[in-house]
Design a protein around this motif. Structure first.
Motif, PDB file in Angstrom:
ATOM      1  N   PRO A   1       0.830  -1.204   0.000  1.00  0.00           N
ATOM      2  CA  PRO A   1       0.000   0.000   0.000  1.00  0.00           C
ATOM      3  C   PRO A   1       0.874   1.268   0.000  1.00  0.00           C
ATOM      4  CG  PRO A   1      -0.159  -1.160   2.101  1.00  0.00           C
ATOM      5  CD  PRO A   1       0.706  -1.982   1.198  1.00  0.00           C
ATOM      6  N   THR A   2       0.583   2.147  -0.910  1.00  0.00           N
ATOM      7  CA  THR A   2       1.291   3.421  -1.010  1.00  0.00           C
ATOM      8  C   THR A   2       0.289   4.553  -0.895  1.00  0.00           C
ATOM      9  OG1 THR A   2       1.020   3.567  -3.414  1.00  0.00           O
ATOM     10  CG2 THR A   2       2.989   2.383  -2.599  1.00  0.00           C
ATOM     11  N   ALA A   3       0.808   5.752  -0.709  1.00  0.00           N
ATOM     12  CA  ALA A   3      -0.069   6.925  -0.666  1.00  0.00           C
ATOM     13  C   ALA A   3      -0.855   7.036  -1.972  1.00  0.00           C
ATOM     14  CB  ALA A   3       0.758   8.180  -0.417  1.00  0.00           C
ATOM     15  N   GLU A   4      -0.186   6.741  -3.074  1.00  0.00           N
ATOM     16  CA  GLU A   4      -0.841   6.838  -4.381  1.00  0.00           C
ATOM     17  C   GLU A   4      -1.957   5.805  -4.530  1.00  0.00           C
ATOM     18  OE1 GLU A   4       0.141   6.837  -9.156  1.00  0.00           O
ATOM     19  OE2 GLU A   4       1.798   6.762  -7.736  1.00  0.00           O
ATOM     20  N   SER A   5      -1.686   4.555  -4.132  1.00  0.00           N
ATOM     21  CA  SER A   5      -2.721   3.529  -4.282  1.00  0.00           C
ATOM     22  C   SER A   5      -3.915   3.820  -3.368  1.00  0.00           C
ATOM     23  CB  SER A   5      -2.161   2.126  -4.033  1.00  0.00           C
ATOM     24  OG  SER A   5      -1.665   1.990  -2.727  1.00  0.00           O
ATOM     25  N   TRP A   6      -3.652   4.279  -2.150  1.00  0.00           N
ATOM     26  CA  TRP A   6      -4.755   4.665  -1.262  1.00  0.00           C
ATOM     27  C   TRP A   6      -5.522   5.845  -1.849  1.00  0.00           C
ATOM     28  CZ3 TRP A   6      -6.891   1.671   2.058  1.00  0.00           C
ATOM     29  CH2 TRP A   6      -6.146   0.761   2.814  1.00  0.00           C
ATOM     30  N   GLY A   7      -4.784   6.786  -2.450  1.00  0.00           N
ATOM     31  CA  GLY A   7      -5.430   7.941  -3.077  1.00  0.00           C
ATOM     32  C   GLY A   7      -6.329   7.534  -4.236  1.00  0.00           C
ATOM     33  N   LEU A   8      -5.864   6.579  -5.038  1.00  0.00           N
ATOM     34  CA  LEU A   8      -6.689   6.096  -6.149  1.00  0.00           C
ATOM     35  C   LEU A   8      -7.944   5.395  -5.638  1.00  0.00           C
ATOM     36  CD1 LEU A   8      -3.872   4.747  -8.500  1.00  0.00           C
ATOM     37  CD2 LEU A   8      -5.290   6.792  -8.851  1.00  0.00           C
ATOM     38  N   LEU A   9      -7.789   4.595  -4.603  1.00  0.00           N
ATOM     39  CA  LEU A   9      -8.947   3.933  -4.007  1.00  0.00           C
ATOM     40  C   LEU A   9      -9.914   4.968  -3.433  1.00  0.00           C
ATOM     41  CD1 LEU A   9     -10.314   1.241  -3.343  1.00  0.00           C
ATOM     42  CD2 LEU A   9      -8.999   1.201  -1.203  1.00  0.00           C
ATOM     43  N   GLY A  10      -9.356   5.974  -2.770  1.00  0.00           N
ATOM     44  CA  GLY A  10     -10.196   7.052  -2.243  1.00  0.00           C
ATOM     45  C   GLY A  10     -10.981   7.743  -3.345  1.00  0.00           C
ATOM     46  N   ARG A  11     -10.341   7.932  -4.499  1.00  0.00           N
ATOM     47  CA  ARG A  11     -11.012   8.582  -5.636  1.00  0.00           C
ATOM     48  C   ARG A  11     -12.176   7.733  -6.135  1.00  0.00           C
ATOM     49  NH1 ARG A  11     -12.107  13.402  -7.973  1.00  0.00           N
ATOM     50  NH2 ARG A  11     -13.586  12.678  -9.486  1.00  0.00           N
ATOM     51  N   ILE A  12     -11.979   6.426  -6.178  1.00  0.00           N
ATOM     52  CA  ILE A  12     -13.066   5.530  -6.605  1.00  0.00           C
ATOM     53  C   ILE A  12     -14.251   5.653  -5.646  1.00  0.00           C
ATOM     54  CG2 ILE A  12     -13.742   3.090  -6.817  1.00  0.00           C
ATOM     55  CD1 ILE A  12     -10.796   2.633  -7.848  1.00  0.00           C
ATOM     56  N   TYR A  13     -13.960   5.609  -4.351  1.00  0.00           N
ATOM     57  CA  TYR A  13     -15.033   5.728  -3.356  1.00  0.00           C
ATOM     58  C   TYR A  13     -15.685   7.115  -3.405  1.00  0.00           C
ATOM     59  CZ  TYR A  13     -13.208   1.421  -1.225  1.00  0.00           C
ATOM     60  OH  TYR A  13     -12.801   0.140  -0.984  1.00  0.00           O
ATOM     61  N   LYS A  14     -14.891   8.143  -3.645  1.00  0.00           N
ATOM     62  CA  LYS A  14     -15.428   9.506  -3.752  1.00  0.00           C
ATOM     63  C   LYS A  14     -16.389   9.588  -4.941  1.00  0.00           C
ATOM     64  CE  LYS A  14     -13.831  14.284  -4.368  1.00  0.00           C
ATOM     65  NZ  LYS A  14     -12.619  15.096  -4.588  1.00  0.00           N
ATOM     66  N   ASP A  15     -16.013   9.013  -6.072  1.00  0.00           N
ATOM     67  CA  ASP A  15     -16.899   8.992  -7.241  1.00  0.00           C
ATOM     68  C   ASP A  15     -18.199   8.257  -6.924  1.00  0.00           C
ATOM     69  OD1 ASP A  15     -15.040  10.394  -8.753  1.00  0.00           O
ATOM     70  OD2 ASP A  15     -14.316   8.621  -9.827  1.00  0.00           O
ATOM     71  N   ARG A  16     -18.097   7.141  -6.218  1.00  0.00           N
ATOM     72  CA  ARG A  16     -19.302   6.384  -5.853  1.00  0.00           C
ATOM     73  C   ARG A  16     -20.181   7.182  -4.900  1.00  0.00           C
ATOM     74  NH1 ARG A  16     -16.887   0.224  -5.383  1.00  0.00           N
ATOM     75  NH2 ARG A  16     -16.402   0.065  -7.600  1.00  0.00           N
ATOM     76  N   TRP A  17     -19.555   7.939  -3.992  1.00  0.00           N
ATOM     77  CA  TRP A  17     -20.307   8.808  -3.091  1.00  0.00           C
ATOM     78  C   TRP A  17     -21.083   9.840  -3.903  1.00  0.00           C
ATOM     79  CZ3 TRP A  17     -18.256  14.020  -2.103  1.00  0.00           C
ATOM     80  CH2 TRP A  17     -19.095  14.775  -1.293  1.00  0.00           C
ATOM     81  N   GLU A  18     -20.407  10.491  -4.835  1.00  0.00           N
ATOM     82  CA  GLU A  18     -21.064  11.527  -5.640  1.00  0.00           C
ATOM     83  C   GLU A  18     -22.206  10.935  -6.466  1.00  0.00           C
ATOM     84  OE1 GLU A  18     -17.616  13.081  -7.657  1.00  0.00           O
ATOM     85  OE2 GLU A  18     -17.396  14.704  -6.189  1.00  0.00           O
ATOM     86  N   GLN A  19     -21.989   9.746  -7.025  1.00  0.00           N
ATOM     87  CA  GLN A  19     -23.036   9.100  -7.820  1.00  0.00           C
ATOM     88  C   GLN A  19     -24.221   8.694  -6.951  1.00  0.00           C
ATOM     89  OE1 GLN A  19     -20.809   5.920  -9.565  1.00  0.00           O
ATOM     90  NE2 GLN A  19     -19.759   7.266 -11.023  1.00  0.00           N
ATOM     91  N   SER A  20     -23.956   8.146  -5.781  1.00  0.00           N
ATOM     92  CA  SER A  20     -25.028   7.707  -4.881  1.00  0.00           C
ATOM     93  C   SER A  20     -25.819   8.886  -4.334  1.00  0.00           C
ATOM     94  CB  SER A  20     -24.453   6.918  -3.702  1.00  0.00           C
ATOM     95  OG  SER A  20     -23.830   5.752  -4.140  1.00  0.00           O
ATOM     96  N   ALA A  21     -25.134   9.970  -4.046  1.00  0.00           N
ATOM     97  CA  ALA A  21     -25.793  11.134  -3.456  1.00  0.00           C
ATOM     98  C   ALA A  21     -26.832  11.722  -4.401  1.00  0.00           C
ATOM     99  CB  ALA A  21     -24.763  12.191  -3.083  1.00  0.00           C
TER     100      ALA A  21
END
Length: 165
Positions: A1-21
């Motif tokens: 796990p790197t800062a970049e990989s966590w950041g990419l995962l965070g971006r995926i979840y952020k997109d899902r949050w925006e879509q769900s909202a």
């Protein structure tokens, strides 16, 4: 796990949050995705405190979730310090300045935010970089001060819109 990989995962979840909202009845699902995004971005920043990309995203999403969360204030200051070191380094990047601008907005120092904006646009952001920052700033403005006309907000939004072209 790197800062970049966590950041990419965070971006995926952020997109899902925006879509769900945006979906009818999606509030509960949206909150779950928001929490996942916050956790991923926070882990990314904790993995490498020099990587302020996941840090500022965690700050932003924590602010959206609960501005009274004491972790938010602590994280904001650490992210601000990390971005300040990068912005004052020999080779600063657009994101260093954009992050400093955003932290100034959270600290309600709009004069400082405009000062960092000036440095950010001088760094010649790509249209994608400016567009990403603009989306964040517009989201903040909608929540902080949606009706009031303010010269600082207008200057930031208009400058970033111009940079997206």
């Amino acid at each position: 796990p790197t800062a970049e990989s966590w950041g990419l995962l965070g971006r995926i979840y952020k997109d899902r949050w925006e879509q769900s909202a945006g979906r009818l009845g999606g509030a509960i699902t949206a909150q779950a995705w928001l929490d996942e995004a916050i956790n991923a971005y926070t882990k990314g920043f904790q993995t490498d405190l020099r990587a302020h990309y996941p840090g500022i995203n965690a700050v932003h999403l924590m602010w959206m979730r609960n501005r009274d969360d004491p972790r938010w204030t602590e994280l904001l200051e650490v992210v601000r310090y990390s971005a300040m070191l990068a912005a004052n380094s020999a080779k600063p990047h657009y994101w260093d300045f954009a992050t400093m601008m955003e932290t100034a907005i959270y600290r309600q120092d709009m004069e400082e935010a405009v000062s960092w904006l000036t440095k950010a646009v001088t760094a010649q952001p790509t249209p994608m970089e400016a567009s990403s920052t603009l989306a964040t700033i517009e989201r903040l403005r909608k929540i902080i001060d949606p009706e009031k006309s303010d010269a600082y907000w207008d200057q930031i939004v208009n400058t970033l819109r111009d940079a997206t072209k």
